[in-house]
Design a protein around this motif. Structure first.
Motif, short mmCIF file in Angstrom:
data_model
loop_
_atom_site.label_atom_id
_atom_site.label_comp_id
_atom_site.label_asym_id
_atom_site.label_seq_id
_atom_site.Cartn_x
_atom_site.Cartn_y
_atom_site.Cartn_z
N SER A 198 -26.26 -9.14 10.22
CA SER A 198 -25.58 -7.89 10.53
C SER A 198 -25.43 -7.75 12.05
CB SER A 198 -26.38 -6.73 9.98
OG SER A 198 -27.60 -6.67 10.64
N ARG A 221 -29.20 -20.60 9.54
CA ARG A 221 -28.10 -19.83 8.98
C ARG A 221 -26.99 -19.67 10.00
NH1 ARG A 221 -30.74 -14.99 6.06
NH2 ARG A 221 -32.58 -15.98 5.21
N ARG A 236 -28.25 -8.51 2.13
CA ARG A 236 -28.25 -7.27 2.91
C ARG A 236 -27.51 -7.45 4.21
NH1 ARG A 236 -33.79 -5.50 4.26
NH2 ARG A 236 -34.65 -6.80 2.66
N ALA A 237 -27.76 -8.57 4.84
CA ALA A 237 -27.10 -8.83 6.11
C ALA A 237 -25.59 -8.84 5.92
CB ALA A 237 -27.56 -10.16 6.69
N GLU A 238 -25.15 -9.42 4.82
CA GLU A 238 -23.71 -9.47 4.58
C GLU A 238 -23.15 -8.07 4.41
OE1 GLU A 238 -23.58 -11.98 1.25
OE2 GLU A 238 -23.94 -13.76 2.45
N GLY A 271 -24.14 -5.38 5.71
CA GLY A 271 -24.00 -4.74 7.02
C GLY A 271 -22.70 -5.15 7.70
N THR A 316 -30.35 -12.08 2.90
CA THR A 316 -29.01 -12.54 3.25
C THR A 316 -27.98 -11.55 2.73
OG1 THR A 316 -29.86 -14.73 2.87
CG2 THR A 316 -27.49 -14.52 3.16
N GLU A 329 -23.95 -14.52 8.38
CA GLU A 329 -24.92 -14.02 7.42
C GLU A 329 -25.78 -12.90 8.00
OE1 GLU A 329 -27.07 -17.22 5.42
OE2 GLU A 329 -25.41 -18.54 5.96
#
Lengths: 693, 339
Positions: A514, A508, B332-334, B336, B330, A512
């Motif tokens: 945090s 990735r 969720r990460a976005e 954040g 993914t 993508e």
């Protein structure tokens, strides 16, 4: 909201917000930024909205001010002294903003127009709302600047924003905010961009401004320490809703909502030294505001979640005297469910280490000097001065040790790091890495040295190339040092699992992930070549508290597991208290105090260290009330114009108490480093320990 | 975030592992992302058909581009001459295909070559700074000031004996300056980014840094530039041909064909619009491919991202819940990030 909520809402509220909801349309769907918030502010009261990034606290402030972007959908009610604000036109709001409501924003640089002088802007703020002639407005502006503590306001009033330092600018912004005696001051992260000593000054100014105007303050911040020192009441926000609301003491000492408990336990505490204990991380991420899960939005991260939490979202209801909590189990918390140990604290791996003297030195810096010439003229450049960024630095780091470099911005910590990382050939003083003098190294030797010394940067967004997949990012150092393809392919998944990510994340892109995950990737990259020394440049300052705890624990764990040494640069003293074994306090390019963390934090002996430590807010309202701050006057002098004798004398709180003869010594004689203990030195003529935490 | 490994059910890991024994590098990922872009693949397809057509079709035609059909002088398209003939009676289809051969090669080599020179000069000047920057910028400004057409016209006859590929190089050598300036200033802002610093402190060779970190991050402008340059090179080649340099009669390029057909565009449109149409088609294909490449290089590109998600979802039923877990992760990460 239900009845208990309304009982709190006194009729004399200046600002009353009821069931405020804000959503923004986006590509992915409707972003529900605020999902129903109620609060009221009385005269002279300070309410703090606390929460991590994305919890909707700033959106709440902007909607109260009527500054939401077009397209935002707002419902509910915002009343200022009984007058509904939500449906006013922009023109009508302009009459209220700046007059009834003052604003203090995070970034003092962009809050002021660079092309007008401070005075002009203040006068404008006054004349827009009041019928004042130029002379009266200017007189009032001077009065305001004096009130917010700008020295020599008569001269400074005609200065431009760029001539002011960050702290001075924020003072000027506060002066503008209170110019028209507002009923409410809205402060959105007012001190986040400032150094601790300046933060302490600005918070004092804000308190003073509140006393003078009697305004209510709506304070938005993520810093629990600032909240503890400022707020009368606190509202904790999560996923666009308040999850806990009450008096500051109740929220801090007897929270009834797991999120508040988790947040408080994740903060490193400067007042808790001694034996090392891991921080308690709050696992997981806040939910997406586009598609919220059913039930309590915190359920996925909550250690005490039960079935009902995943089905019904809890209402904000009274859980204890005057405290409102949004949790199905709030009545059990503090009773049958203990607050301590609610969130699992990972074990710190045991440190078993030989005494410091017997361990080899990983990095030894001796008399490091970095001066930048100040040039003038476009065709014929001539030297008009010298910026003494780093001016004689000595320290060493032993194996398995975390050495922290602390200081305000502009004190030369970053320059020191760059000097060590660049491995320059020509420099004054010596940098010895793993027993090798960097000056005498040839190209090959330098490359080998780079393998043993790696760096983790502050900004997890900028330190990873957004165009490269994670696998390639991690492979880069290994490729550079000639590892075979198979060896790299085997190492990448190993590194990812070492920092708590999944091996398949390698495909990735950084976007993508945090912030916390990216910082883990940055750490994994630094670990790729099995280095001995890792240079950490503010590695957690860009992260939210709950995520910061996880990264700090990871660093601690890796240090023991892999036998690493850290050179840690940070401005957050609580983090340093937690992670560092030894600390050096820098001021204007010099180390003023150095020693093991317990001595420096326990018996700070240099007046600068004392001021720095006393300026750090503690997330503990009672302690905050009892503490006496040593407020430093003014800002850091320019490193191009270093004061004679002791560099700190211009701001020293101690020098006033000295006799003229003793003070003369500070003016003329540069204080030498003197030993105060086994591993504790300070560069002050009159060093004396003082407990400040 | 944080400890993801323990969060994942135990049965997920082995399955995920065997599915991806080795992770894909950037090159492979970019190729995969590029292949997902339908429009770009259409562009590649049409371009391939054009190339094959230009080189193979002439063998199957009744007429060669050198033959004159004296029975059909300047006739409109019909069964024997599909694209009609020009005034001397040469078959337009044969001419267009021959012209396409030359122009395709000139455009597809010349355009990217121009951009490559611009990228190299701009990035080196920006990254190294100091004397290298000063010298390169001095050369660049000189090239900008001196009229390139004049220089080309001066040099061209001297190279008359050599292959026409020289012209491609010459054309590129006079077209890179403006882009190089833009790349230089972009590089200057990029070179202080932390990931470039990180690479430097790892001991990565400066040229490798330029190719690995700097150029991919200015890829958008480079790709757009290369796309425009393809058309520009074809046209400036025809301009030169018009003056008698470059491709010389009896050889022919799309540029010369267009120039020849232009006066008759209103009376005998086939002489102008067929070659012009092919030039437009070629430009369009290159633009599609450029768009696809840009999206493939840019991980934030909305188009490529949406496709990524749909592919993952398509995998869902096969892999079962684990794959879906990855997808939600993914998202969720976005989230954040957005904060």
């Amino acid at each position: 909201m239900t009845t208990p909520a309304s009982s709190l809402l006194a009729s004399d509220a200046v600002l009353a917000v009821r069931d405020l909801r804000v959503s923004f349309p986006s590509e992915a769907g409707l972003v529900q930024a605020v999902r129903g918030i109620d609060f009221s502010l009385r005269r002279g009261e300070t309410l703090a909205l606390v929460g991590e990034s994305g919890s909707g606290k700033s959106v709440t402030a902007t909607s109260v001010l009527g500054l939401l972007p077009e397209g935002a959908q707002v419902s509910g009610s915002v009343r200022l002294e009984g007058r509904e604000l939500l449906h006013l036109s922009d023109g009508e709001m302009s009459k209220i903003r700046g007059k009834e409501m003052g604003m203090v924003f995070q970034d003092p640089l962009s809050a002021l127009t660079p092309v007008f002088s401070i005075g002009t802007q203040l006068v404008e703020a006054l004349q827009v709302h009041q019928d004042l002639n130029d002379k009266a407005a200017r007189a009032r502006a001077l009065e305001l600047l004096d009130l917010v503590g700008i020295p020599d306001p008569k001269r400074r009033i005609d200065a431009f924003p760029h001539e002011f330092s960050g702290g001075m600018r924020q003072r000027a912004v506060i002066a503008m905010a209170i110019a028209n005696d507002p009923k409410v001051i809205i402060a959105d992260e007012p001190t986040t961009a400032l150094d601790v000593t300046i933060q302490a000054q600005v918070l004092e100014v804000l308190k003073k401004a509140q006393e003078v105007t009697g305004a209510a303050i709506l304070m938005i911040t993520h810093d629990l320490g600032v909240v503890a020192g400022m707020a009368d009441r606190v509202q904790v926000m999560y996923a666009g809703r308040p999850v806990e609301s009450g008096l500051a003491d109740d929220v801090f000492y007897t929270p009834h909502m797991p999120y508040t408990i988790g947040l408080l336990s994740a903060v490193p505490r400067m007042d808790e030294g001694g034996e090392k204990k891991a921080l308690t991380p709050l696992e997981g991420n806040p939910p997406s505001m586009v598609s919220l899960p059913q039930g309590c939005p915190f359920a996925a991260r909550c250690p005490i979640a039960v079935d009902v939490c995943r089905e019904v979202e809890p209402e904000l209801k009274a859980s204890a005297d005057g405290l409102l909590s949004a949790c199905h189990r709030s009545t059990e918390i503090g009773d049958s469910v203990p607050r301590e140990e609610m969130f699992p604290t990972p074990d710190v791996p045991a440190h078993d280490r030989s005494p410091r003297e017997s361990r080899p030195a990983v990095l030894k810096v001796d008399g490091l000097i970095k001066h930048f010439p100040l040039m003038k003229g476009s065709v014929f450049k001539r030297r008009v001065g010298t910026v003494r960024a780093v001016d004689g630095l000595d320290f060493d780091i032993r194996e398995g040790e975390t050495f922290a470099l602390v200081g305000e911005s502009g004190c030369g910590k970053t320059t020191t790091l760059l000097q060590i990382l660049e491995l320059p050939k020509a420099q004054a003083g010596s940098v010895v890495v793993l027993g090798k003098e960097t000056k005498s190294l040839n190209g090959k030797g330098r490359r080998e040295l780079r393998r043993d010394m790696q760096v983790v940067f502050q900004d997890p967004m900028a330190s990873l190339d957004s165009r490269m997949p994670i696998g390639d990012i991690l492979a880069e150092p290994m490729k550079t040092h000639g590892w075979s393809k198979d060896r790299i392919a085997a190492r990448v998944p190993e590194l990812l699992s070492l920092v708590g990510l999944l091996p398949e994340h390698a495909e990735r892109y950084p976007t993508e992930f945090s912030g916390g995950q990216r910082q883990r990737i940055g750490i994994a990259r630094a670990l790729a070549l099995d280095p001995k020394l890792i240079v950490l440049d503010e590695p957690v300052s860009a992260l939210d508290v709950s995520i910061q705890a996880g990264v700090i624990n990871l660093l601690d764990e890796l240090k023991v597991k892999l036998g690493l040494s850290y050179l840690f640069v940070a401005h957050d003293l609580s983090v340093i208290r937690h992670i560092a074994d030894r600390v050096a306090v820098m001021y204007l390019g010099r180390i003023v105090e150095l020693g093991d963390a317990d001595s420096v934090f326990g018996q700070p002996s240099h007046p600068y260290t004392q001021a720095l430590l006393s300026a750090v807010p503690l997330p503990d309202p009672r302690k905050e009330r009892e503490r006496r701050r040593i407020l430093l006057t003014g800002d850091l002098p320019s490193p191009a114009d270093v004061p004679s004798g002791c560099r700190f004398r211009t701001r020293c709180p101690k020098i006033g108490g000295l006799s003229a003869a003793d003070a003369e010594r500070c003016h003329t004689e540069d204080p030498a480093v003197q030993a105060l203990g086994a591993d504790h030195t300070a560069a002050c003529h009159y060093a004396a320990a003082l407990e400040v935490v | 975030m944080t400890q993801l490994v323990p969060d994942v059910p135990a049965d997920v890991l082995p399955e995920e592992k065997q599915k991806k024994t080795r992770t894909l590098s950037r090159g492979a990922l970019v190729r995969r992302r590029f292949r997902r872009n339908r429009l770009a693949m259409v562009g590649v397809g049409i371009l391939a058909v054009l190339l094959v057509g230009a080189y193979v079709l002439p063998y199957f035609l009744k007429f060669s581009y050198t033959d004159n059909d004296w029975n059909a002088l300047g006739t409109a398209p019909d069964a024997t001459h599909w694209f009609g003939t020009n005034h001397p009676g040469v078959d337009m289809l044969a001419l267009t295909m021959r012209g396409l051969q030359k122009s395709l090669v000139i455009g597809l080599i010349g355009g990217p070559l121009t951009t490559l020179i611009a990228a190299l000069v701009g990035a080196s000047a920006g990254y190294f700074g100091g004397w290298i920057d000063r010298i390169l910028m001095w050369v660049l400004e000189l090239m900008l000031v001196v009229p390139s057409f004049l220089l080309l016209a001066l040099i061209a006859p001297r190279l008359a004996g050599g292959t026409w590929l020289y012209f491609v190089v010459l054309l590129s050598a006079f077209g890179w300056m403006i882009t190089a300036r833009v790349v230089r200033s972009m590089t200057q802002t990029l070179k202080d980014r932390e990931y470039v610093l990180a690479a430097r402190y790892m001991g990565v060779n400066p040229l490798v840094i330029i190719f690995r970190h700097i150029l991919p991050n200015v890829a958008s402008i480079l790709i757009v530039d290369a796309t425009i340059q393809v058309g520009a090179v074809v046209l400036s080649e025809s301009g030169l041909s018009y003056f008698g340099f470059g491709i010389q009669a009896p050889d022919i390029s799309l540029g010369t064909l267009i120039a020849d057909g232009q006066p008759d565009a209103t009376t005998s449109p086939w002489m102008f619009f067929f070659p012009a149409g092919f030039l437009v088609l070629m430009g369009l294909c290159v633009a599609f491919i450029g768009d696809g490449l840009r999206d493939a290089f840019d991980p934030t590109a909305a188009g490529a991202k949406a496709v990524v998600k749909s592919i993952k979802r398509a995998k869902g039923p096969i892999a079962g819940s684990p794959a879906q877990d990855v997808v939600s992760n993914t998202a969720r990460a976005e989230e954040g990030l957005a904060s």
